[in-house]
Design a protein around this motif. Sequence first.
Motif, PDB file in Angstrom:
ATOM      1  N   ASN A 103       9.671  22.293  11.287  1.00  0.00           N
ATOM      2  CA  ASN A 103      10.778  22.988  10.638  1.00  0.00           C
ATOM      3  C   ASN A 103      12.030  22.729  11.473  1.00  0.00           C
ATOM      4  N   THR A 104      13.146  23.290  11.060  1.00  0.00           N
ATOM      5  CA  THR A 104      14.398  22.990  11.755  1.00  0.00           C
ATOM      6  C   THR A 104      14.347  23.404  13.219  1.00  0.00           C
ATOM      7  N   ARG A 105      13.799  24.574  13.498  1.00  0.00           N
ATOM      8  CA  ARG A 105      13.732  25.052  14.882  1.00  0.00           C
ATOM      9  C   ARG A 105      12.850  24.145  15.735  1.00  0.00           C
ATOM     10  N   GLU A 106      11.742  23.694  15.176  1.00  0.00           N
ATOM     11  CA  GLU A 106      10.845  22.799  15.921  1.00  0.00           C
ATOM     12  C   GLU A 106      11.504  21.439  16.156  1.00  0.00           C
ATOM     13  N   LEU A 107      12.279  20.982  15.170  1.00  0.00           N
ATOM     14  CA  LEU A 107      13.009  19.723  15.331  1.00  0.00           C
ATOM     15  C   LEU A 107      14.066  19.858  16.428  1.00  0.00           C
ATOM     16  N   GLU A 108      14.694  21.016  16.499  1.00  0.00           N
ATOM     17  CA  GLU A 108      15.648  21.270  17.579  1.00  0.00           C
ATOM     18  C   GLU A 108      14.960  21.225  18.937  1.00  0.00           C
ATOM     19  N   TYR A 109      13.769  21.797  19.004  1.00  0.00           N
ATOM     20  CA  TYR A 109      13.022  21.793  20.267  1.00  0.00           C
ATOM     21  C   TYR A 109      12.674  20.367  20.685  1.00  0.00           C
ATOM     22  N   LEU A 110      12.302  19.542  19.701  1.00  0.00           N
ATOM     23  CA  LEU A 110      11.954  18.153  19.992  1.00  0.00           C
ATOM     24  C   LEU A 110      13.152  17.364  20.502  1.00  0.00           C
ATOM     25  N   THR A 111      14.301  17.590  19.888  1.00  0.00           N
ATOM     26  CA  THR A 111      15.477  16.776  20.190  1.00  0.00           C
ATOM     27  C   THR A 111      16.361  17.380  21.278  1.00  0.00           C
ATOM     28  N   GLY A 112      16.197  18.683  21.530  1.00  0.00           N
ATOM     29  CA  GLY A 112      17.059  19.350  22.497  1.00  0.00           C
ATOM     30  C   GLY A 112      18.468  19.563  21.997  1.00  0.00           C
ATOM     31  N   LYS A 113      18.654  19.544  20.670  1.00  0.00           N
ATOM     32  CA  LYS A 113      19.981  19.698  20.075  1.00  0.00           C
ATOM     33  C   LYS A 113      19.976  20.800  19.024  1.00  0.00           C
ATOM     34  N   LYS A 114      21.107  21.486  18.869  1.00  0.00           N
ATOM     35  CA  LYS A 114      21.298  22.407  17.763  1.00  0.00           C
ATOM     36  C   LYS A 114      21.562  21.595  16.503  1.00  0.00           C
ATOM     37  N   LEU A 115      20.865  21.924  15.431  1.00  0.00           N
ATOM     38  CA  LEU A 115      20.984  21.169  14.187  1.00  0.00           C
ATOM     39  C   LEU A 115      21.461  22.113  13.091  1.00  0.00           C
ATOM     40  N   ARG A 116      22.765  22.159  12.896  1.00  0.00           N
ATOM     41  CA  ARG A 116      23.349  23.111  11.947  1.00  0.00           C
ATOM     42  C   ARG A 116      23.601  22.495  10.574  1.00  0.00           C
ATOM     43  N   GLU A 117      23.900  21.215  10.545  1.00  0.00           N
ATOM     44  CA  GLU A 117      24.251  20.548   9.299  1.00  0.00           C
ATOM     45  C   GLU A 117      23.120  19.631   8.841  1.00  0.00           C
ATOM     46  N   LEU A 118      23.062  19.405   7.534  1.00  0.00           N
ATOM     47  CA  LEU A 118      22.031  18.515   6.984  1.00  0.00           C
ATOM     48  C   LEU A 118      22.160  17.121   7.585  1.00  0.00           C
ATOM     49  N   SER A 119      23.377  16.670   7.826  1.00  0.00           N
ATOM     50  CA  SER A 119      23.587  15.347   8.417  1.00  0.00           C
ATOM     51  C   SER A 119      22.983  15.266   9.819  1.00  0.00           C
ATOM     52  N   GLU A 120      23.028  16.370  10.561  1.00  0.00           N
ATOM     53  CA  GLU A 120      22.452  16.396  11.900  1.00  0.00           C
ATOM     54  C   GLU A 120      20.932  16.372  11.845  1.00  0.00           C
TER      55      GLU A 120
END
Length: 308
Positions: free
Chosen positions: A184-201
């Motif tokens: 999910n978005t939170r898990e993807l953030e954990y993987l990448t180490g980045k905040k992902l707020r936009e669909l493009s991100e």
Amino acid sequence: MITTVTLNPAIDKTITTSRLLPGQVNRGDSVKNIAGGKGINVTKVLRQYGSSVCALGFLGGYTGRFIEEYVEGLGAESAFTQIAGETRTSTNVLSMDGYVTEILEPGPVICEEEKERFLQTYTEKLAGSRFVVLSGSSPKGLSTDIYAQLIELAERQKLRTVLDTSGELLVQGVKAKPFLIKPNTRELEYLTGKKLRELSEIREAALQLVSEGIAHVLVSMGEKGMLYATERKCLFAKAPGVKALNTVGSGDSAVAAAVMALQQEASMEDTLRLCVAISAANTTTLENAVIPKEYAAELLTKIQVTEL
């Protein structure tokens, strides 16, 4: 045959109440116990659609027997490893004001002898499998690279693996290059180490994982939709508005849908539509991973897929 692995299964206790008030006595309106854990939920959905499934993992005690009988009742093959500890219970409190509160027990401690017995069973069952689905948390006693180990064993037999987990289990598992991951978005953030707020991100992060060797990346974003990336393209889809009663198991439903579609060599567009439809349909029932199939089929005709 699809093999599902649930290292840390649970009995899902669902309690409905008008409102949950922290720090106060709360009385439930109804209580229901069902077999749960992410891999069990995947098994449930696959069996509803007629797929052959072999379910593996660790089970112990009365709660373990309850889950094993439930899985066998679904018509799935049960090949769980019996352990000395007690299988956990996870409590979902559904309040009528729309809030869902989950209380998840940590689970038993797995000893080395139990792990070795599981690995032996796992290796044996791979022989008859096409896909291996690895889902959920891990009990104490197993290292954070346990999923990486299981992926590597499956890869030796040229099997496609699907990974749906979180935290360090996900980080270590991705290193073994599973065929598909569903963060999910939170898990993807954990993987990448980045905040992902936009669909493009989110798109950029998913495509980065693809470039690192993950063939299929399916990102669930709750009511905001779902993104599906491969080296060929990146797609997005969102279900039309549904009245959600219980969101637990929606990600697991998407995983099951993805495996079914990929088994049938469906197009990326049709795969994503099926994932979104079954995942959204799951939210309309109180029991996790019980899909109203007619409603899912109706949603399937209404879902628009766009290329990003």
